[in-house]
Design an enzyme around this catalytic site. Structure first.
Site, mmCIF file in Angstrom:
data_model
loop_
_atom_site.group_PDB
_atom_site.id
_atom_site.type_symbol
_atom_site.label_atom_id
_atom_site.label_comp_id
_atom_site.label_asym_id
_atom_site.label_seq_id
_atom_site.Cartn_x
_atom_site.Cartn_y
_atom_site.Cartn_z
ATOM 1 N N ASP A 195 34.835 11.682 28.940
ATOM 2 C CA ASP A 195 35.849 10.670 29.191
ATOM 3 C C ASP A 195 35.686 10.196 30.637
ATOM 4 O OD1 ASP A 195 38.421 9.247 28.977
ATOM 5 O OD2 ASP A 195 39.189 10.872 30.242
ATOM 6 N N LEU A 196 36.301 9.074 30.979
ATOM 7 C CA LEU A 196 36.202 8.547 32.338
ATOM 8 C C LEU A 196 37.440 8.876 33.166
ATOM 9 C CD1 LEU A 196 34.421 5.094 31.788
ATOM 10 C CD2 LEU A 196 33.453 7.222 32.674
#
Length: 267
Positions: free
Chosen positions: A9-10
């Site tokens: 995920d970012l």
């Protein structure tokens, strides 16, 4: 060397508190890619908002955007797209909501919003990606990968309940933050997108390392052989993933530090 898929995920995970990539993160993923490992970025963000991060990494990374609505290959080619059914998208656009709740729609080439919300742009300073304001009456229901409602938790709970009553079995409903309700077509989530990518790459899930911090990461973390939850994660995420390992804080480049230890990069 046995290749692994490293998928992260970012926001709240791979990115720091400034919503950007730390130099240690860039260096680490470049080293792992050079060894032959596969890298994928998986986010609720629009893919046009993710490309600058891949470009900065300078590696052949896959992109899973809008919680799995789109998957892009290393050269930016579209591998998969999943859209909301037109009639459901129209119903979501018309759902009653408080005046202060912002409706966002993600299309192939645009992020639409029903009213200007300058505060949202801080999250996208590192990429320069911006929304386009479009009145609800002008929003077309075709080609929508994700509907996003931004508002207070109690307001979003009402919208979530209405959406579930309308078509729970045809929608995937999740949260990327407490103020962000995200709705995709049924079966569309990061987990199903990562599994499809693993099939493409012929890598078993046991050789998948996944990293996340919020509820929209749940399916991805649940299917990965090595699941990692951030120290700053949503409090309801970890208890649903008994096999996941809790690592450090995203503001301290914890993903990169764990990967360096896991693959012996500093030995």
């Amino acid at each position: 060397m046995v290749p692994h898929l490293i998928v992260s995920d970012l926001d709240g995970t791979l990115l720091g508190a400034d919503h950007d990539l730390a130099e240690l993160t860039v260096a680490t993923l470049r080293e792992l890619a050079a060894q032959g490992h596969q890298v994928a970025l998986a986010s609720g963000r629009h893919h046009l908002d993710m490309l600058p991060f891949r470009d900065r990494l300078g590696i052949d990374a896959h992109i899973i955007s809008s919680n799995g609505a789109w998957t892009l290959g290393p050269q930016g080619q579209r591998l998969r797209s999943h859209y909301l059914a037109t009639e459901l998208a129209q119903a979501l656009i018309r759902l009653p909501r408080a005046a202060e709740v912002r409706l966002n729609l993600y299309r192939d080439d645009a992020w639409l919003i029903d009213e200007a919300a300058p505060g949202l742009l801080d999250l996208h300073d590192a990429t320069g990606f911006e929304y386009r304001v479009e009145a609800v009456e002008s929003m077309l229901p075709e080609g929508i990968g994700k509907a996003l409602y931004i508002g207070a938790p109690h307001q979003l709970a009402e919208i979530e309940e209405a959406a579930r009553q309308m078509a729970a079995d045809q929608l995937h409903i999740t949260y990327s933050m407490v103020n962000s309700l995200e709705i995709m077509a049924g079966g569309v989530n990061k987990g199903s997108a990562v599994q499809a990518l693993l099939d493409d790459l012929q890598i078993p899930a046991t050789r998948c390392l996944a990293f996340g911090d919020n509820l929209n990461d749940l399916e991805m973390l649940a299917m990965a052989g090595e699941a990692h939850v951030m120290a700053n994660a949503h409090p309801d995420l970890g208890p649903q993933l008994s096999a996941a390992r809790v690592i450090g804080h995203h503001a301290e480049a914890a993903v990169a530090r764990h990967l360096r230890e896991r693959f012996g990069l500093d030995v």
